[in-house]
Write a protein that holds these residues in place. Structure first.
Motif, short mmCIF file in Angstrom:
data_model
loop_
_atom_site.label_atom_id
_atom_site.label_comp_id
_atom_site.label_asym_id
_atom_site.label_seq_id
_atom_site.Cartn_x
_atom_site.Cartn_y
_atom_site.Cartn_z
N LEU A 22 46.30 73.16 17.70
CA LEU A 22 46.38 74.32 18.37
C LEU A 22 45.17 75.19 18.02
O LEU A 22 44.40 75.68 18.86
CB LEU A 22 47.62 75.15 18.00
N LYS A 23 44.89 75.00 16.65
CA LYS A 23 43.77 76.01 16.13
C LYS A 23 42.35 75.52 16.63
O LYS A 23 41.65 76.20 17.33
CB LYS A 23 43.49 76.15 14.65
N ASP A 24 42.21 74.10 16.64
CA ASP A 24 40.88 73.41 17.24
C ASP A 24 40.91 73.80 18.86
O ASP A 24 39.83 74.01 19.16
CB ASP A 24 41.03 72.06 17.03
N GLN A 25 42.00 73.87 19.46
CA GLN A 25 41.93 73.82 20.74
C GLN A 25 41.41 75.58 21.12
O GLN A 25 40.74 75.69 21.93
CB GLN A 25 43.23 73.54 21.36
N LEU A 26 41.88 76.45 20.36
CA LEU A 26 41.75 77.84 20.62
C LEU A 26 40.09 78.00 20.30
O LEU A 26 39.54 78.84 20.84
CB LEU A 26 42.50 78.67 19.83
N GLN A 27 39.69 77.31 19.28
CA GLN A 27 38.27 77.75 18.81
C GLN A 27 37.32 77.09 19.90
O GLN A 27 36.36 77.54 19.97
CB GLN A 27 37.98 77.12 17.41
N GLN A 28 37.91 75.93 20.53
CA GLN A 28 36.92 75.46 21.60
C GLN A 28 36.97 76.32 23.06
O GLN A 28 35.99 76.59 23.35
CB GLN A 28 37.39 74.16 21.98
N LEU A 29 38.15 76.95 23.44
CA LEU A 29 38.41 77.52 24.52
C LEU A 29 38.00 78.95 24.36
O LEU A 29 37.62 79.82 25.13
CB LEU A 29 39.78 77.55 24.99
N TRP A 30 38.28 79.59 23.02
CA TRP A 30 37.91 80.97 22.76
C TRP A 30 37.28 81.14 21.29
O TRP A 30 37.78 81.54 20.55
CB TRP A 30 39.22 81.82 22.76
N PRO A 31 35.86 80.77 21.44
CA PRO A 31 35.19 80.86 20.27
C PRO A 31 35.09 82.06 19.54
O PRO A 31 34.94 82.28 18.04
CB PRO A 31 33.68 80.39 20.72
N GLU A 32 35.41 83.05 20.17
CA GLU A 32 35.35 84.64 19.64
C GLU A 32 36.34 85.05 18.93
O GLU A 32 36.70 85.80 18.34
CB GLU A 32 34.87 85.56 20.85
N LEU A 33 37.59 84.13 19.15
CA LEU A 33 38.94 84.67 18.58
C LEU A 33 38.96 84.19 17.12
O LEU A 33 38.59 83.08 16.84
CB LEU A 33 40.06 83.67 19.20
#
Length: 258
Positions: free
Chosen positions: A17-28
């Motif tokens: 999930l962390k990897d996916q979030l970093q891909q889809l929302w780099p600013e998060l």
């Protein structure tokens, strides 16, 4: 910058999930990854992130219990392996949720909704989290266990050696209780879980999964043939599996029409 916390008792799922979030929302900014509900509750209170991704089933405290205890403005996205009981309530209350196994397209849509909600929240007067959240959480936490058990299991987390795998239920040939564990048999491998056959029966679709022995639960989709021996004992042959499975006398009646 928007800050987020992830809580999941399976490290590889949290990392995915962390990897996916970093891909889809780099600013998060992922400020913390919690391994259980108690840790998640403590870190949400301490860090006050704008967003928390909470697995519903965690040791210590469930994701529902963690969410119920949030006193700040942290918005919640629930992550769940169960379908009907959660989704109906979440949709009714306009909450965000993700189903396991996670899909990037679904996560992207959730993040679009989250960004919109956070933008509205920051442009308006500070308010407490949506009152509907508290109402739905109370309903879910007070729901009879039988109602929760009626939800259909969509995948299992199973071990193969030191690795944990997400296995879609439709890919399981059969479950077989073996000493302290239950074997999850797929077309290509054996995996292990600690869930009992009785617990699986309560969570699986009875039209797709039949119990044929006190220790065996089969997926009818993969049933290839039946055979009776000279003593009238019944055996099943499953697709993609060489070994026959015995049917106990208590369940032979299920196959009379076959």
């Amino acid at each position: 910058m928007t800050r987020a916390l992830i809580a999941d008792d399976e490290p590889h799922l949290a990392q995915y999930l962390k990897d996916q979030l970093q891909q889809l929302w780099p600013e998060l900014d992922i400020v913390y990854v919690a391994k259980n509900g108690i840790e998640a509750a403590a870190q949400i209170a301490a860090l006050q992130p704008e967003l928390a991704f909470l697995d519903i089933q965690m040791p210590g405290l469930s994701g529902l219990e963690v969410a119920q205890g949030i006193e700040g403005l942290t918005r919640v996205v629930f992550v769940t392996a169960y379908d009907e009981y959660a989704l109906q309530a979440f949709e009714h209350a306009a909450l965000d949720y993700l189903l396991k196994p996670l899909k990037s397209e679904r996560l992207a849509r959730t993040l679009d909704r989250v960004k919109t909600a956070l933008a509205v929240q920051t442009s308006a007067e500070p308010v407490s989290p949506d009152a509907r959240l508290s109402t739905v959480l109370q309903q879910l936490l007070q729901a009879p266990q039988a109602q929760i058990n009626q939800s259909r299991l969509r995948y299992v987390r199973a071990a193969q050696g030191a690795l944990m795998h997400q296995i879609a239920i439709e890919d399981v040939l059969f479950f077989h209780a073996d000493d302290k564990y239950t074997v999850v048999q797929t077309a290509t491998a054996e995996h292990l879980i600690r869930t009992s056959i009785a617990e699986l029966v309560a969570q699986l679709d009875p039209e797709q999964f039949w119990q044929v022995h006190r220790s065996t639960l089969i997926n009818l989709r993969y049933l290839m043939s039946t055979r009776r021996d000279e003593n009238s004992r019944l055996f099943l042959l499953m697709k993609h599996h060489a070994r026959e499975l015995p049917v106990s006398r208590a369940y032979i009646h299920l196959f009379k029409a076959m």
